[in-house]
Design an enzyme around this catalytic site. Structure first.
Site, mmCIF file in Angstrom:
data_model
loop_
_atom_site.group_PDB
_atom_site.id
_atom_site.type_symbol
_atom_site.label_atom_id
_atom_site.label_comp_id
_atom_site.label_asym_id
_atom_site.label_seq_id
_atom_site.Cartn_x
_atom_site.Cartn_y
_atom_site.Cartn_z
ATOM 1 N N CYS A 36 0.057 4.010 2.348
ATOM 2 C CA CYS A 36 0.870 3.717 3.857
ATOM 3 C C CYS A 36 2.182 3.053 4.573
ATOM 4 O O CYS A 36 2.441 3.939 5.086
ATOM 5 C CB CYS A 36 0.279 1.677 4.273
ATOM 6 S SG CYS A 36 -1.050 1.122 3.917
ATOM 7 N N CYS A 45 0.792 -1.338 -0.056
ATOM 8 C CA CYS A 45 -0.713 -0.023 0.404
ATOM 9 C C CYS A 45 0.746 1.402 -0.295
ATOM 10 O O CYS A 45 1.746 1.407 0.890
ATOM 11 C CB CYS A 45 -0.470 -0.093 1.564
ATOM 12 S SG CYS A 45 -2.049 1.623 1.819
#
Length: 99
Positions: free
Chosen positions: A27, A24
């Site tokens: 993230c 991600c």
């Protein structure tokens, strides 16, 4: 992880859970912000990272549909939740409000 997770979120000190995945992009942006916040707050709270791919049961339990999702718990209760990247000032404000 189930037993450890329940013990963590039932803590007297606030616990921020970062639901993330290695693949991600947002993230990866959130990670250094959390590290900086952790250094500022010290032992007044805990920050825990939970990989949604490796902990699908926990992610499902809290209905994590997008990542990163940040959730703060205090004494087992959810006191704050946000999907998407949170900046340092927002996180510090959340910790100050819930400490």
């Amino acid at each position: 992880m189930k037993g450890n997770f329940n013990r963590l979120i039932n803590s007297e000190v606030p616990v921020l859970i970062d639901f993330y995945a290695d693949w991600c992009g947002p993230c990866k942006i959130q990670a250094p912000i959390l590290k900086e916040v952790s250094e500022i707050i010290g032992d007044k709270a805990k920050i825990i990272k939970v990989d949604v791919d490796k902990n699908q049961e926990v992610a499902n339990r809290f209905q994590i549909r997008s990542i990163p999702t940040l959730m703060m718990f205090k004494k087992g209760e959810t006191v704050w939740r946000k999907s998407g990247v949170a900046d340092k000032n927002e996180l510090l404000s959340v910790f100050n409000t819930n400490s």
